[in-house]
Design a protein around this motif. Structure first.
Motif, mmCIF file in Angstrom:
data_model
loop_
_atom_site.group_PDB
_atom_site.id
_atom_site.type_symbol
_atom_site.label_atom_id
_atom_site.label_comp_id
_atom_site.label_asym_id
_atom_site.label_seq_id
_atom_site.Cartn_x
_atom_site.Cartn_y
_atom_site.Cartn_z
ATOM 1 N N ARG A 1 0.837 -1.188 0.000
ATOM 2 C CA ARG A 1 0.000 0.000 0.000
ATOM 3 C C ARG A 1 0.879 1.248 0.000
ATOM 4 O O ARG A 1 1.937 1.287 0.632
ATOM 5 N N THR A 2 0.431 2.282 -0.675
ATOM 6 C CA THR A 2 1.169 3.544 -0.669
ATOM 7 C C THR A 2 0.946 4.267 0.648
ATOM 8 O O THR A 2 0.013 3.971 1.406
ATOM 9 N N ALA A 3 1.789 5.246 0.902
ATOM 10 C CA ALA A 3 1.630 6.044 2.110
ATOM 11 C C ALA A 3 0.268 6.730 2.126
ATOM 12 O O ALA A 3 -0.402 6.789 3.162
ATOM 13 N N ALA A 4 -0.165 7.234 0.978
ATOM 14 C CA ALA A 4 -1.457 7.923 0.908
ATOM 15 C C ALA A 4 -2.603 6.969 1.239
ATOM 16 O O ALA A 4 -3.555 7.343 1.940
ATOM 17 N N GLN A 5 -2.530 5.748 0.745
ATOM 18 C CA GLN A 5 -3.577 4.769 1.037
ATOM 19 C C GLN A 5 -3.624 4.438 2.523
ATOM 20 O O GLN A 5 -4.696 4.377 3.130
ATOM 21 N N LYS A 6 -2.463 4.227 3.117
ATOM 22 C CA LYS A 6 -2.424 3.898 4.546
ATOM 23 C C LYS A 6 -2.916 5.078 5.381
ATOM 24 O O LYS A 6 -3.644 4.888 6.372
ATOM 25 N N THR B 1 -4.303 -0.475 22.604
ATOM 26 C CA THR B 1 -4.993 -1.136 21.500
ATOM 27 C C THR B 1 -4.963 -0.260 20.252
ATOM 28 O O THR B 1 -4.593 -0.719 19.166
ATOM 29 N N ALA B 2 -5.328 1.005 20.406
ATOM 30 C CA ALA B 2 -5.329 1.925 19.270
ATOM 31 C C ALA B 2 -3.910 2.290 18.842
ATOM 32 O O ALA B 2 -3.605 2.357 17.647
ATOM 33 N N ASP B 3 -3.029 2.521 19.822
ATOM 34 C CA ASP B 3 -1.654 2.905 19.494
ATOM 35 C C ASP B 3 -0.947 1.826 18.688
ATOM 36 O O ASP B 3 -0.301 2.103 17.667
ATOM 37 N N ALA B 4 -1.038 0.579 19.161
ATOM 38 C CA ALA B 4 -0.333 -0.516 18.495
ATOM 39 C C ALA B 4 -0.882 -0.735 17.091
ATOM 40 O O ALA B 4 -0.117 -0.954 16.138
ATOM 41 N N PHE B 5 -2.203 -0.686 16.947
ATOM 42 C CA PHE B 5 -2.792 -0.821 15.608
ATOM 43 C C PHE B 5 -2.263 0.255 14.677
ATOM 44 O O PHE B 5 -1.842 -0.022 13.552
ATOM 45 N N CYS B 6 -2.293 1.503 15.133
ATOM 46 C CA CYS B 6 -1.920 2.627 14.276
ATOM 47 C C CYS B 6 -0.471 2.521 13.799
ATOM 48 O O CYS B 6 -0.177 2.697 12.611
ATOM 49 N N LEU B 7 0.432 2.215 14.720
ATOM 50 C CA LEU B 7 1.843 2.102 14.362
ATOM 51 C C LEU B 7 2.086 0.925 13.429
ATOM 52 O O LEU B 7 2.878 1.018 12.485
ATOM 53 N N ALA B 8 1.415 -0.193 13.692
ATOM 54 C CA ALA B 8 1.585 -1.361 12.833
ATOM 55 C C ALA B 8 1.080 -1.065 11.428
ATOM 56 O O ALA B 8 1.755 -1.366 10.433
ATOM 57 N N TYR B 9 -0.094 -0.479 11.337
ATOM 58 C CA TYR B 9 -0.683 -0.228 10.013
ATOM 59 C C TYR B 9 0.174 0.751 9.209
ATOM 60 O O TYR B 9 0.447 0.527 8.026
ATOM 61 N N LYS B 10 0.626 1.820 9.855
ATOM 62 C CA LYS B 10 1.439 2.817 9.144
ATOM 63 C C LYS B 10 2.748 2.209 8.651
ATOM 64 O O LYS B 10 3.250 2.562 7.576
ATOM 65 N N SER B 11 3.311 1.264 9.415
ATOM 66 C CA SER B 11 4.577 0.638 9.013
ATOM 67 C C SER B 11 4.372 -0.616 8.181
ATOM 68 O O SER B 11 5.320 -1.360 7.932
ATOM 69 N N GLY B 12 3.125 -0.848 7.734
ATOM 70 C CA GLY B 12 2.857 -1.926 6.791
ATOM 71 C C GLY B 12 2.723 -3.300 7.384
ATOM 72 O O GLY B 12 2.871 -4.303 6.677
ATOM 73 N N ASN B 13 2.419 -3.399 8.684
ATOM 74 C CA ASN B 13 2.315 -4.678 9.367
ATOM 75 C C ASN B 13 0.884 -4.980 9.793
ATOM 76 O O ASN B 13 0.141 -4.077 10.204
ATOM 77 N N ALA B 14 0.508 -6.227 9.750
ATOM 78 C CA ALA B 14 -0.720 -6.677 10.394
ATOM 79 C C ALA B 14 -0.412 -6.922 11.864
ATOM 80 O O ALA B 14 0.733 -7.223 12.229
ATOM 81 N N ILE B 15 -1.436 -6.809 12.720
ATOM 82 C CA ILE B 15 -1.160 -6.949 14.147
ATOM 83 C C ILE B 15 -2.224 -7.758 14.860
ATOM 84 O O ILE B 15 -3.418 -7.636 14.593
ATOM 85 N N ALA C 1 -11.294 0.613 -1.010
ATOM 86 C CA ALA C 1 -10.160 -0.237 -1.357
ATOM 87 C C ALA C 1 -8.936 0.042 -0.498
ATOM 88 O O ALA C 1 -8.020 -0.771 -0.444
ATOM 89 N N ASP C 2 -8.887 1.188 0.176
ATOM 90 C CA ASP C 2 -7.689 1.545 0.935
ATOM 91 C C ASP C 2 -7.599 0.828 2.275
ATOM 92 O O ASP C 2 -6.518 0.519 2.758
#
Length: 431
Positions: free
Chosen positions: A20-25, A127-141, A169-170
């Protein structure tokens, strides 16, 4: 719990998210944040149920404080997410590059780790912090919170998934999964044994949780640390400033890992500083004092005016051996006299958890010696250890405070969930 049925979708989501691109994330994270805002009432109602259950179970006030959400803390979650969205996407960043004598071009680029799992206690904001950091760095959590916060965590994850699902789609709602705790801890055992399915696991909580993960994980671990943090008051310290910093570092939020658990005082400063410290604390915390500090603190407390505080004038007790190196996570700390800066450094390195340490001093040489010789992720001069926090470091959210020395150390932001790979381009070279 069936770990395969959980990790399969996470692995597929991680593969999709990695490209995913940065814009999509960023659009997906903004949608998740909007959904948290929209569902604020439901999240707070769920948290109120958790708080009621904690009170009924006899949970300590300091631990209930960690569990609590209110409008200000929801605002903090949303602000942290805004900060992460605004940060530069680390994925694809070229960290090094060169051309070999054979004519090949080599680039080292940053990539996601893949599937991360975090096992944590209380604090539902994680819960929110870990999700946000994982998603921005391209990881599932995979999120595994504690039973004390189960209703809060359900509500937050439901809001996140709703936001990701609304983003066309994003958004990839399958990139986050919540495991509800099992009384037997079988779910934790499966997570720690999921080699090949989970790429990294992060424990965030007390010493017992962290020790369990480190000792039993077959999955790579980024070790976050319990916080036995110290404040050392040097003989050259501004004593009024030292007392004010000690108050903030111990009393603002005593249940968090960056709160101090021990105050070390140079013997030359004890007579002047300790009465200031006792007056500043005002009976709000129990001071476990060593043989040198006890009579000074006890006299100051006895001479104080009557207090309507937790410990009042009975706030000074004699320290026991078990108090040194103890993580109280409550309105209590040890107070110990030392004869020199060298003794302070030696004591800290023998008793700390490599988290955060601070010196109060007007001596530049003492400050630099302390920072050079104390073994900790964060070493402060003339400020509170309470700044060891992802938000205060400019990371927005944080995964925790790493106290290990490999891969990541200190507050962990988006780069802590990345690694690198080499991309090599040639035009027919053989060896």
């Amino acid at each position: 719990m069936n770990i395969d049925s959980i990790c399969g979708p996470l692995r597929s989501a991680a593969a999709a998210l990695a490209v995913r691109t940065a814009a999509q994330k960023n659009r997906a994270l903004a949608a998740a944040a909007s959904s948290i805002q929209k569902n604020r009432g439901a999240i707070l109602a769920a948290n109120a149920e958790d708080i009621r259950a904690a009170h009924a179970a006899g949970t300590s006030a300091s631990l209930i404080e960690r569990l609590m959400l209110d409008d200000a803390r929801i605002d903090g979650i949303l602000k942290s997410m805004e900060t992460v969205i605004a940060q530069t996407d680390p994925i694809g960043e070229e960290t090094a590059g060169w051309k070999t004598p054979a004519g090949m071009t080599i680039r080292q680029v940053r990539v996601p780790l893949g599937v991360a799992a975090i096992i944590y206690e209380s604090r539902p904001n994680v819960t929110a912090d870990a999700f946000c950091l994982a998603y921005k760095s391209g990881n599932a959590i995979l999120l595994r919170g504690s039973s004390s916060a189960v209703r809060s965590n359900r509500a937050i994850v439901a809001a996140i998934k709703e936001g990701l699902s609304s983003d066309g789609a994003d958004g990839i709602p399958e990139a986050v999964a919540l495991v509800e705790p099992e009384p037997s801890h079988e779910d934790v055992r499966q997570i720690l044994s999921a080699a090949g399915k989970i790429d990294v696991v992060l424990p965030r909580g007390g010493a017992k949780l962290i020790q369990n993960v480190v000792e039993n994980a077959k999955v790579p671990v980024i070790e976050t640390g319990s916080g036995v943090c110290h404040l050392y008051v040097d003989e050259s310290a501004d004593l009024e400033m030292a007392a004010r910093i000690a108050e903030n570092a111990k009393l603002q939020r005593p249940s968090v890992c960056n709160a101090i658990e021990c105050i070390l005082v140079h013997k030359a400063a004890c007579a002047q500083f300790l009465p200031l410290l006792e007056a500043r604390f005002g009976g709000r915390a129990e001071l476990h004092a060593d043989g040198t500090c006890f009579p000074i603190l006890a006299e100051a407390a006895a001479n104080a005016a009557p207090r309507n505080t937790r410990y009042g004038r009975n706030c000074v007790v004699r320290a026991e051996e078990r108090d040194f190196g103890c993580e109280f996570l409550d309105f209590a700390c040890t107070v110990k006299a030392v004869a020199s800066l060298d003794e302070a450094v030696s004591y800290i390195n023998a008793h700390n958890t490599r988290h955060s340490e601070s010196i109060i001093t007007e001596s530049r040489s003492a400050a630099r010696k302390f920072q050079a010789e104390v073994d900790a992720a964060c070493v402060y001069v003339n400020c509170s250890t309470r700044f060891t926090d992802g938000g205060e470091f400019g990371f927005g959210a944080e995964l925790g405070i790493s106290t290990q020395k490999l891969h990541a150390r200190g507050p962990m932001g988006i780069r802590a969930l990345t690694t690198t790979k080499y991309l090599i381009d040639g035009d027919g070279q053989t060896r």
